[in-house]
Design a protein around this motif. Structure first.
Motif, mmCIF file in Angstrom:
data_model
loop_
_atom_site.group_PDB
_atom_site.id
_atom_site.type_symbol
_atom_site.label_atom_id
_atom_site.label_comp_id
_atom_site.label_asym_id
_atom_site.label_seq_id
_atom_site.Cartn_x
_atom_site.Cartn_y
_atom_site.Cartn_z
ATOM 1 N N ARG A 128 5.793 7.409 -14.011
ATOM 2 C CA ARG A 128 7.093 7.205 -13.360
ATOM 3 C C ARG A 128 7.530 8.419 -12.550
ATOM 4 N NH1 ARG A 128 7.743 4.999 -18.635
ATOM 5 N NH2 ARG A 128 7.840 2.715 -18.577
ATOM 6 N N ARG A 129 6.902 9.556 -12.805
ATOM 7 C CA ARG A 129 7.294 10.786 -12.111
ATOM 8 C C ARG A 129 6.408 11.122 -10.915
ATOM 9 N NH1 ARG A 129 8.061 14.736 -17.383
ATOM 10 N NH2 ARG A 129 10.053 13.866 -18.128
ATOM 11 N N ARG A 130 5.115 10.782 -11.028
ATOM 12 C CA ARG A 130 4.174 11.270 -10.020
ATOM 13 C C ARG A 130 4.213 10.447 -8.737
ATOM 14 N NH1 ARG A 130 -0.714 8.331 -10.211
ATOM 15 N NH2 ARG A 130 -0.797 6.827 -11.918
ATOM 16 N N ARG A 131 3.666 11.046 -7.681
ATOM 17 C CA ARG A 131 3.551 10.391 -6.383
ATOM 18 C C ARG A 131 2.072 10.129 -6.086
ATOM 19 N NH1 ARG A 131 8.329 10.533 -3.591
ATOM 20 N NH2 ARG A 131 7.279 10.017 -1.634
ATOM 21 N N VAL A 132 1.808 9.054 -5.353
ATOM 22 C CA VAL A 132 0.444 8.606 -5.074
ATOM 23 C C VAL A 132 0.151 8.766 -3.586
ATOM 24 C CG1 VAL A 132 -1.117 6.627 -5.113
ATOM 25 C CG2 VAL A 132 0.546 6.930 -6.965
ATOM 26 N N ALA A 133 -1.031 9.293 -3.268
ATOM 27 C CA ALA A 133 -1.467 9.383 -1.868
ATOM 28 C C ALA A 133 -1.727 7.971 -1.346
ATOM 29 C CB ALA A 133 -2.728 10.233 -1.762
ATOM 30 N N LEU A 134 -1.137 7.628 -0.218
ATOM 31 C CA LEU A 134 -1.171 6.259 0.293
ATOM 32 C C LEU A 134 -2.361 5.998 1.205
ATOM 33 C CD1 LEU A 134 2.618 5.833 1.146
ATOM 34 C CD2 LEU A 134 1.422 5.112 -0.939
ATOM 35 N N GLY A 135 -2.821 4.744 1.199
ATOM 36 C CA GLY A 135 -3.896 4.315 2.073
ATOM 37 C C GLY A 135 -3.352 3.444 3.196
ATOM 38 N N VAL A 136 -4.248 2.677 3.816
ATOM 39 C CA VAL A 136 -3.875 1.763 4.897
ATOM 40 C C VAL A 136 -4.036 0.337 4.395
ATOM 41 C CG1 VAL A 136 -4.409 0.988 7.236
ATOM 42 C CG2 VAL A 136 -4.579 3.424 6.650
ATOM 43 N N LEU A 137 -3.040 -0.497 4.623
ATOM 44 C CA LEU A 137 -3.060 -1.867 4.115
ATOM 45 C C LEU A 137 -3.808 -2.814 5.047
ATOM 46 C CD1 LEU A 137 0.651 -2.209 2.892
ATOM 47 C CD2 LEU A 137 -1.373 -1.543 1.571
ATOM 48 N N ALA A 138 -4.441 -3.820 4.439
ATOM 49 C CA ALA A 138 -5.137 -4.867 5.194
ATOM 50 C C ALA A 138 -4.753 -6.221 4.605
ATOM 51 C CB ALA A 138 -6.647 -4.671 5.126
ATOM 52 N N PRO A 139 -4.334 -7.191 5.434
ATOM 53 C CA PRO A 139 -3.879 -8.484 4.925
ATOM 54 C C PRO A 139 -5.000 -9.512 4.812
ATOM 55 C CG PRO A 139 -3.459 -8.389 7.255
ATOM 56 C CD PRO A 139 -4.114 -7.066 6.887
ATOM 57 N N SER A 140 -4.815 -10.448 3.926
ATOM 58 C CA SER A 140 -5.667 -11.636 3.898
ATOM 59 C C SER A 140 -5.087 -12.660 4.857
ATOM 60 C CB SER A 140 -5.687 -12.231 2.488
ATOM 61 O OG SER A 140 -4.442 -12.894 2.214
ATOM 62 N N ARG A 141 -5.722 -13.797 4.984
ATOM 63 C CA ARG A 141 -5.124 -14.912 5.703
ATOM 64 C C ARG A 141 -3.907 -15.387 4.895
ATOM 65 N NH1 ARG A 141 -8.778 -19.892 6.407
ATOM 66 N NH2 ARG A 141 -6.821 -21.041 6.368
ATOM 67 N N PRO A 142 -2.884 -15.923 5.527
ATOM 68 C CA PRO A 142 -1.704 -16.383 4.783
ATOM 69 C C PRO A 142 -2.003 -17.645 3.985
ATOM 70 C CG PRO A 142 -1.493 -16.960 7.093
ATOM 71 C CD PRO A 142 -2.740 -16.122 6.978
ATOM 72 N N TYR A 143 -1.203 -17.854 2.932
ATOM 73 C CA TYR A 143 -1.403 -19.074 2.141
ATOM 74 C C TYR A 143 -0.118 -19.886 1.912
ATOM 75 C CZ TYR A 143 -0.343 -15.764 -1.740
ATOM 76 O OH TYR A 143 0.199 -14.799 -2.561
ATOM 77 N N VAL A 144 1.039 -19.347 2.300
ATOM 78 C CA VAL A 144 2.277 -20.110 2.167
ATOM 79 C C VAL A 144 3.288 -19.575 3.169
ATOM 80 C CG1 VAL A 144 3.245 -18.592 0.375
ATOM 81 C CG2 VAL A 144 4.019 -20.978 0.517
ATOM 82 N N TYR A 145 4.131 -20.470 3.689
ATOM 83 C CA TYR A 145 5.185 -20.086 4.615
ATOM 84 C C TYR A 145 6.480 -19.932 3.840
ATOM 85 C CZ TYR A 145 8.362 -20.351 8.651
ATOM 86 O OH TYR A 145 9.336 -20.103 9.601
ATOM 87 N N SER A 146 7.184 -18.840 4.092
ATOM 88 C CA SER A 146 8.382 -18.518 3.327
ATOM 89 C C SER A 146 9.574 -18.354 4.266
ATOM 90 C CB SER A 146 8.149 -17.230 2.525
ATOM 91 O OG SER A 146 9.258 -16.921 1.714
ATOM 92 N N PRO A 147 10.324 -19.426 4.536
ATOM 93 C CA PRO A 147 11.468 -19.331 5.444
ATOM 94 C C PRO A 147 12.762 -19.025 4.696
ATOM 95 C CG PRO A 147 11.128 -21.608 4.877
ATOM 96 C CD PRO A 147 10.094 -20.814 4.104
ATOM 97 N N VAL A 148 13.795 -18.740 5.450
ATOM 98 C CA VAL A 148 15.131 -18.690 4.858
ATOM 99 C C VAL A 148 15.800 -20.024 5.160
ATOM 100 C CG1 VAL A 148 15.446 -16.196 4.892
ATOM 101 C CG2 VAL A 148 16.020 -17.518 6.922
ATOM 102 N N THR A 149 16.663 -20.444 4.257
ATOM 103 C CA THR A 149 17.280 -21.753 4.368
ATOM 104 C C THR A 149 18.766 -21.663 4.064
ATOM 105 O OG1 THR A 149 17.143 -24.061 3.590
ATOM 106 C CG2 THR A 149 16.852 -22.358 1.943
ATOM 107 N N VAL A 150 19.534 -22.575 4.605
ATOM 108 C CA VAL A 150 20.959 -22.644 4.295
ATOM 109 C C VAL A 150 21.142 -23.428 3.007
ATOM 110 C CG1 VAL A 150 23.185 -23.610 5.011
ATOM 111 C CG2 VAL A 150 21.719 -22.448 6.687
ATOM 112 N N VAL A 151 21.875 -22.825 2.070
ATOM 113 C CA VAL A 151 22.209 -23.486 0.808
ATOM 114 C C VAL A 151 23.717 -23.696 0.781
ATOM 115 C CG1 VAL A 151 22.175 -23.298 -1.708
ATOM 116 C CG2 VAL A 151 20.247 -22.444 -0.372
#
Length: 308
Positions: A128-151
């Motif tokens: 919880r205290r330490r920091r991690v050296a960061l890498g570069v992210l790579a995405p997969s193909r998408p699998y679900v669409y996530s919109p915002v909606t009016v409720v």
């Protein structure tokens, strides 16, 4: 000739052993422990959710056992899903993070070299205290669409919503700093501003207030509405059926240093989608499943909102 056969037999044996070890190597996937209906991990209860079902299927297609690393993502203005995911991956806690919103902003090279880990199952005080050296992210193909909606709240039931402008005259509530906040505040040069009440994410109960009739409508992630409806089957809030036209796909994200894994996951996702399995997992988990849409990776969402 006999010598060549001996060498070949030894090499084949070593290759088989290596393959067996690779197959035994768990596929480690990080999932948020409290994001129903995508992923849920509660002590004493079976793990559940759309991303759990999908992770199990992906691991099976890859011929590897699944190991889920649960983590907790804070819902506040200071949290950064991008840095949390990167830290978990770069620290080797997992090889993939599931349910990741695929936007150009979330996939850019981080502006800082290190980041703290989010709280995760098995974390020590030092973690919880330490920091991690960061890498570069790579995405997969998408699998679900996530919109915002009016409720809609109980006093606005049956209101026809075909566009954000149809919210005029309603008492609106929104969480500060959210995507919905940006959409409502900038709509038609601020036409709805006087009708908006801002709530603090993580402190105020947005959907609970809507259910009580304190407000008439809000704009939130569709999956979040699904989760509330599942937990409160007698709720008075209802779906409007309107989805804001700018939304993000979700997929896996790993490190760019492991392209073979991303390629294998993409193959598995393509097969599962073609077989209708991914939509089936959504139904089982109580998710209003919408298939991915173009663009696969959403561009500058804030600029798109302002331009609308």
């Amino acid at each position: 000739m006999r010598g060549w056969l001996t060498v070949w037999s030894v090499a084949a044996g070593l290759a088989a052993t290596t393959a067996a070890h690779a197959t035994d190597d768990p596929l480690k996937i990080c999932l948020d422990e409290d994001r129903p209906p995508l992923s849920v991990h509660h002590k004493g209860k079976p793990d559940a959710g759309f991303d759990v079902l999908l992770a199990q299927a992906i691991a099976e297609r890859l011929g590897r056992p699944l190991k889920i690393q649960w983590f907790e993502s804070k819902l506040d203005e200071d949290s950064s899903p991008q840095l949390e995911a990167n830290a978990l991956l770069s620290d080797g806690r997992c090889a993939l993070v599931g349910g990741y919103a695929l936007t150009t902003d979330s996939l850019v090279k981080p502006g800082m070299k290190t980041a703290r880990l989010p709280d995760f199952a098995g974390a020590t005080r030092d973690d919880r205290r330490r920091r991690v050296a960061l890498g570069v992210l790579a995405p997969s193909r998408p699998y679900v669409y996530s919109p915002v909606t009016v409720v809609l709240g109980p006093k606005a039931q049956g209101r026809k919503i075909n566009d954000i402008g149809d919210l005029a005259g309603l008492r609106l509530a929104i969480e500060s700093g959210s995507l919905g906040d940006a959409i409502l505040m900038t709509f038609d040069k601020g036409r709805l501003i006087d009708s908006i009440t801002h709530l603090v994410p993580g402190r105020d109960d947005l959907l609970g207030a809507l259910n009580r009739g304190d407000h008439d409508a809000t704009l939130i992630d569709l999956g979040r509405f699904d989760a509330y409806r599942a937990a409160h089957p007698d709720t008075a809030i209802t779906a409007s059926g309107y989805y804001y036209p700018i939304g993000a796909n979700r997929g896996y994200v790993g490190l760019a240093s492991d392209p073979a894994l991303i390629e294998a996951v993409n193959t598995a996702l393509a097969e599962l989608a073609a077989e209708g399995k991914i939509a089936e997992f959504g139904k089982q988990a109580g998710l209003t499943y919408l298939p991915p849409r173009e663009p696969a990776i959403l561009g500058d969402v804030w600029m798109k909102i302002i331009q609308r």
